[in-house]
Design a protein around this motif. Sequence first.
Motif, PDB file in Angstrom:
ATOM      1  N   TYR A  39      60.004  -4.848  83.069  1.00 14.58           N
ATOM      2  CA  TYR A  39      59.766  -5.984  83.957  1.00 14.58           C
ATOM      3  C   TYR A  39      60.613  -5.899  85.225  1.00 14.58           C
ATOM      4  CZ  TYR A  39      57.665  -7.675  79.672  1.00 14.58           C
ATOM      5  OH  TYR A  39      56.899  -7.793  78.546  1.00 14.58           O
ATOM      6  N   GLY A  40      60.166  -6.592  86.265  1.00 11.36           N
ATOM      7  CA  GLY A  40      60.856  -6.626  87.546  1.00 11.36           C
ATOM      8  C   GLY A  40      62.313  -7.034  87.412  1.00 11.36           C
ATOM      9  N   GLU A  42      64.758  -5.536  86.163  1.00 10.51           N
ATOM     10  CA  GLU A  42      65.486  -4.813  85.128  1.00 10.51           C
ATOM     11  C   GLU A  42      65.921  -3.456  85.665  1.00 10.51           C
ATOM     12  OE1 GLU A  42      63.877  -6.889  81.076  1.00 10.51           O
ATOM     13  OE2 GLU A  42      63.028  -4.936  81.570  1.00 10.51           O
ATOM     14  N   ARG A  96      66.623  -8.607  75.200  1.00 17.39           N
ATOM     15  CA  ARG A  96      65.520  -9.360  75.773  1.00 17.39           C
ATOM     16  C   ARG A  96      64.326  -9.308  74.837  1.00 17.39           C
ATOM     17  NH1 ARG A  96      61.676  -6.778  76.905  1.00 17.39           N
ATOM     18  NH2 ARG A  96      62.392  -5.383  78.524  1.00 17.39           N
ATOM     19  N   ASP A  98      60.179 -10.079  74.470  1.00 18.17           N
ATOM     20  CA  ASP A  98      58.960 -10.220  75.267  1.00 18.17           C
ATOM     21  C   ASP A  98      58.325 -11.598  75.127  1.00 18.17           C
ATOM     22  OD1 ASP A  98      59.218  -7.647  76.181  1.00 18.17           O
ATOM     23  OD2 ASP A  98      57.744  -6.804  74.809  1.00 18.17           O
ATOM     24  N   ASN A 125      64.936  -9.379  82.432  1.00 17.04           N
ATOM     25  CA  ASN A 125      63.961 -10.330  82.935  1.00 17.04           C
ATOM     26  C   ASN A 125      63.470 -11.213  81.795  1.00 17.04           C
ATOM     27  OD1 ASN A 125      61.558 -11.618  83.768  1.00 17.04           O
ATOM     28  ND2 ASN A 125      61.256 -10.097  85.367  1.00 17.04           N
ATOM     29  N   ASN A 126      64.065 -12.382  81.694  1.00 20.63           N
ATOM     30  CA  ASN A 126      63.645 -13.347  80.680  1.00 20.63           C
ATOM     31  C   ASN A 126      62.917 -14.515  81.347  1.00 20.63           C
ATOM     32  OD1 ASN A 126      66.115 -14.229  81.804  1.00 20.63           O
ATOM     33  ND2 ASN A 126      66.448 -15.599  80.084  1.00 20.63           N
ATOM     34  N   ASN A 128      59.107 -16.201  82.719  1.00 18.48           N
ATOM     35  CA  ASN A 128      57.703 -16.289  82.279  1.00 18.48           C
ATOM     36  C   ASN A 128      57.538 -16.266  80.760  1.00 18.48           C
ATOM     37  OD1 ASN A 128      56.835 -16.274  85.010  1.00 18.48           O
ATOM     38  ND2 ASN A 128      57.131 -14.059  85.028  1.00 18.48           N
ATOM     39  N   ARG A 130      59.637 -15.170  78.429  1.00 20.04           N
ATOM     40  CA  ARG A 130      60.513 -14.246  77.703  1.00 20.04           C
ATOM     41  C   ARG A 130      61.884 -14.909  77.530  1.00 20.04           C
ATOM     42  NH1 ARG A 130      57.381 -11.204  81.176  1.00 20.04           N
ATOM     43  NH2 ARG A 130      58.879 -11.378  82.874  1.00 20.04           N
TER      44      ARG A 130
END
Length: 149
Positions: A39-40, A42, A96, A98, A125-126, A128, A130
């Motif tokens: 994810y973005g 990271e 993290r 998903d 990236n947690n 949306n 996550r």
Amino acid sequence: MSRRSLSTLLAAGGAAAVMALLPTTAQAQPFSGGNYGLYGQEGQYPTTSFCSGTFRQIGATKYFEGMALKYFYSDKCGSFARIENSRPGCAAVLQRSDSGAGRNDGWVSETVDSGINYAYTQMGNNLNGRVSRALLSCDGHDLVNTGWY
């Protein structure tokens, strides 16, 4: 040999001269596993200009034998883990998930560098839906963790 100022060294020999004077101790390294990096944001540190200044500590600081574990979150960038007052052989770990299930799908860690007593991870990236959590791990053993956020 006479002592020279940093500006004199830079003018006389450039960065190579300065690098020759720096200690050659090993630097801490990030490690990761699972699907970390999917994810973005990271793989980047929280000090990147896009994310700098957007983090706040979530939850209470956790302690183990005087070592501190903190979890930081930004609704713009995600989260990271930080340990303080740490002994050698320890690492800050960010796990993290998903989904909101709190299952470790990807992780990143950062070891304590020689000569200092803290470390912080790259971002997870947690966003949306996550979630992530922070851990203090020493000598391969997870000692304390935060909740999933």
